[in-house]
Motif scaffolding. Structure first.
Motif, short mmCIF file in Angstrom:
data_model
loop_
_atom_site.label_atom_id
_atom_site.label_comp_id
_atom_site.label_asym_id
_atom_site.label_seq_id
_atom_site.Cartn_x
_atom_site.Cartn_y
_atom_site.Cartn_z
N ASP A 161 46.11 33.59 14.47
CA ASP A 161 47.46 34.22 14.69
C ASP A 161 47.80 34.79 13.42
OD1 ASP A 161 48.60 33.01 17.15
OD2 ASP A 161 47.85 31.17 16.01
N ILE A 162 46.89 35.19 12.36
CA ILE A 162 47.37 35.97 11.24
C ILE A 162 47.79 37.36 11.50
CG2 ILE A 162 45.26 36.82 10.53
CD1 ILE A 162 48.40 35.67 8.19
N VAL A 214 57.41 33.73 16.09
CA VAL A 214 58.02 32.55 15.64
C VAL A 214 56.60 31.55 16.14
CG1 VAL A 214 59.52 30.35 16.53
CG2 VAL A 214 60.40 32.82 16.00
N PHE A 215 56.26 31.65 17.25
CA PHE A 215 55.21 30.88 17.83
C PHE A 215 53.89 31.06 17.14
CE2 PHE A 215 57.53 30.93 21.77
CZ PHE A 215 58.16 30.00 21.79
N ALA A 216 53.45 32.15 16.65
CA ALA A 216 52.29 32.23 15.71
C ALA A 216 52.44 31.85 14.24
CB ALA A 216 52.20 33.86 15.59
N ALA A 217 53.71 31.85 13.80
CA ALA A 217 53.76 31.25 12.51
C ALA A 217 53.97 29.87 12.74
CB ALA A 217 55.16 31.82 11.90
N SER A 218 54.48 29.16 13.37
CA SER A 218 54.46 27.74 13.66
C SER A 218 52.98 27.34 13.93
CB SER A 218 55.36 27.43 14.82
OG SER A 218 54.55 27.77 16.39
N ASN A 219 52.10 28.18 14.54
CA ASN A 219 50.56 27.73 14.68
C ASN A 219 49.83 27.80 13.33
OD1 ASN A 219 50.71 27.42 17.46
ND2 ASN A 219 50.15 29.54 18.21
N LEU A 220 50.29 28.58 12.51
CA LEU A 220 49.57 28.63 10.98
C LEU A 220 50.18 27.16 10.31
CD1 LEU A 220 50.42 32.50 10.01
CD2 LEU A 220 48.42 31.49 10.89
N ILE A 221 51.22 26.85 10.64
CA ILE A 221 51.79 25.65 9.67
C ILE A 221 51.21 24.23 10.49
CG2 ILE A 221 53.84 24.49 9.02
CD1 ILE A 221 55.39 27.21 9.04
N MET A 222 51.16 24.45 11.92
CA MET A 222 50.91 23.23 12.46
C MET A 222 49.70 22.39 12.01
SD MET A 222 48.75 21.74 15.07
CE MET A 222 48.06 23.12 16.00
N PRO A 223 48.55 23.15 11.80
CA PRO A 223 47.41 22.52 11.25
C PRO A 223 47.53 21.42 9.84
CG PRO A 223 46.71 24.57 11.87
CD PRO A 223 48.12 24.57 11.66
N LEU A 224 48.46 22.08 9.10
CA LEU A 224 48.78 21.61 7.89
C LEU A 224 49.45 20.15 8.05
CD1 LEU A 224 48.85 21.98 4.59
CD2 LEU A 224 50.92 23.13 4.92
#
Length: 499
Positions: free
Chosen positions: A240-241, A45-55
């Protein structure tokens, strides 16, 4: 370097306290109270949120650092800060409306794994969005504080707050105040509170007068944000990928095992994170003032000091990692020594680059950050796929992909800054420092003290004794060599004060 050293030392202390608490959470509490499955779910969950956060952040956190010091009037500064407050909403709101589609994509991916336990993520995907939005606005307000040269409070919230919150929630689970299923809900609330605290502090430092006007260089600001958005998204993929890819093959438990090894390997980068937080606005200010000598000075001093501090922790981590894994309650965490070595090597190389990233982000050549970021993202994705899925190199393959991509593109960034600005971070002391680090690593990596097994309340004590004894030898020897060889004027001066 006075303000850099002063705030960096405070930030380093905060970060290492955070890492110690995070280490206790990672090495002992997560697996004991939350189990590998739910720990892996939290990691996902935290890794996936890190992928979306920069966007969602739209690169605004970097934009604030680059442009704020360039405005001379309060009116222009206020227009600029009003703009950066609202830009992330134009991305966050549409993503929120389309979250059902994202949810379906996530469920399709994790259901590919043979592990049926992956389906537990179905009720938790919304937390990915909540955490991503909170982290995006936290970074915006954190940058707001950094341009006022006040980074310590934000650093406490960024590096210490989350880990303390995790520890509190884990103990709450252990005492049955909350359930394992509720853990992520309360962590999401903790992220919301953190963002509100950062926002309050940023407004305390500087509150703009509200207006509907746009800054005079609006097009330039928007263009820069778009470039950094893409570059930041690519950078998040690199970080995080791998944690997001693991559940598609081996389930959430394996993601937990890998994240522990990555956390241990990343321990050495704390000084870099601390120094970068104050180096970014100072480098930006020097570049805006065309002070090339100060830019080069920051470049060289940051490189050697980060290498010096990071090198010590590189040795301590990698020469003690086998003993450290013996402390873990679950045996599934053992065997991650290669992952730790490769991740820590990548982090040490990044520390060697010093303020290279700050120079690129804030110079007129910032556009190069985009192809570099995209190249790293594409490279790490395909290498992950090749090593992990095709060659079946286990999680060692994921760490190898990260190391290779870091070395290649980090080398390119060194060459680019040298080619365009005619500066580099190296001195003769750099190569002496590298020799010391790897000599001590090789010397202390292949032996441990022969201590009989000691167990206290089901907790093995002998690995801790072994780690402590080896560290007592390594640390004084390392400091003595660095001091006598005069590797860093700043370090010798600081040590002289202590003595």
């Amino acid at each position: 370097m006075g303000i850099v050293l002063k705030q960096s030392l405070k930030n380093t202390l905060v970060i290492y306290i955070g890492f110690i608490i995070g280490g206790i959470n990672t090495v002992y509490l997560y697996d004991r109270f939350l189990t590998s499955q739910y720990y892996g779910l939290a990691t996902y969950v935290f890794a996936a949120s890190n992928l979306i956060m920069p966007l969602i952040a739209f690169g605004i956190n970097f934009t604030v650092v680059k442009f704020f010091s360039s405005y001379t009037s309060k009116k222009e500064k206020d227009k600029f800060l009003n703009l950066v407050l609202f830009l992330p909403l134009f991305i966050a709101i549409p993503i929120g409306y389309g979250w059902n589609f994202v949810h379906d994509l996530i469920m399709t991916y994790v259901s590919k794994s043979s592990s049926k336990e992956n389906l537990i993520v179905e009720n938790y995907t919304i937390y990915i969005y909540v955490v991503a939005v909170c982290c995006a606005y936290f970074e915006v307000f954190y940058s707001w504080a950094k341009v006022q040269l006040q980074s310590v409070f934000g650093n406490v919230l960024k590096e210490l707050y989350n880990r303390v919150a995790v520890m509190i929630m884990l103990f709450a689970v252990s005492f049955n105040f909350i359930t394992k299923e509720e853990f992520l809900f309360y962590m999401a609330l903790a992220y919301v509170l953190r963002t509100l605290l950062m926002m309050s502090y940023a407004f305390k430092l500087y509150i703009p007068k509200f207006s509907f006007g746009l800054p005079s260089n609006f097009k330039e600001v928007f263009k820069y944000s778009a470039y950094i958005l893409l570059a930041g998204s690519a950078g998040a993929i690199v970080l995080d990928i791998d944690k997001v890819m693991i559940p598609g093959k081996d389930g959430f438990a394996m993601a937990a095992y890998y994240s522990v090894a990555v956390f241990i390997g990343s321990f050495i980068e704390a000084p870099s994170r601390a120094m970068t937080q104050i180096l970014q606005p100072l480098t930006s200010k020097s570049i805006n003032e065309n002070n090339d000598k100060e830019v080069e000075s920051l470049y060289k001093k940051s490189s050697i000091n980060l290498l010096l501090i990071g090198g010590l922790f590189f040795i301590l981590v990698n020469t003690n990692v086998t003993e450290l894994f013996k402390i873990m309650p679950s045996k599934g965490y053992a065997g991650g020594e290669k992952v730790v070595l490769m991740i820590s090597s990548a982090k040490l190389f990044l520390m060697l680059l010093g303020s290279n990233g700050a120079i690129l982000n804030n110079s007129k050549f910032y556009k190069i950050v985009l192809p570099i970021g995209l190249g790293m993202a594409i490279g790490v994705y395909f290498l992950n796929d090749y090593f992990y899925y095709n060659l079946n190199l286990t999680t060692d393959g994921l760490a190898l992909a990260t190391l290779l991509v870091t070395l290649f593109f980090g080398g390119f960034k060194l060459w680019f800054v040298q080619n365009k600005l005619k500066i580099n971070p190296f001195t003769t002391k750099t190569f002496i420092m590298i020799f010391i680090i790897f000599s001590l690593y090789l010397l202390f990596n292949f032996w441990n003290f022969s201590i009989p097994e000691i167990v206290l309340l089901d907790f093995p004590i002998n690995p801790l004794i072994n780690i402590s004894l080896k560290s007592v030898i390594v640390i004084p020897l390392y400091i003595y060599l660095v001091y006598k060889l005069k590797i860093s004027k700043q370090f010798n001066k600081l040590l002289g004060r202590v003595i």
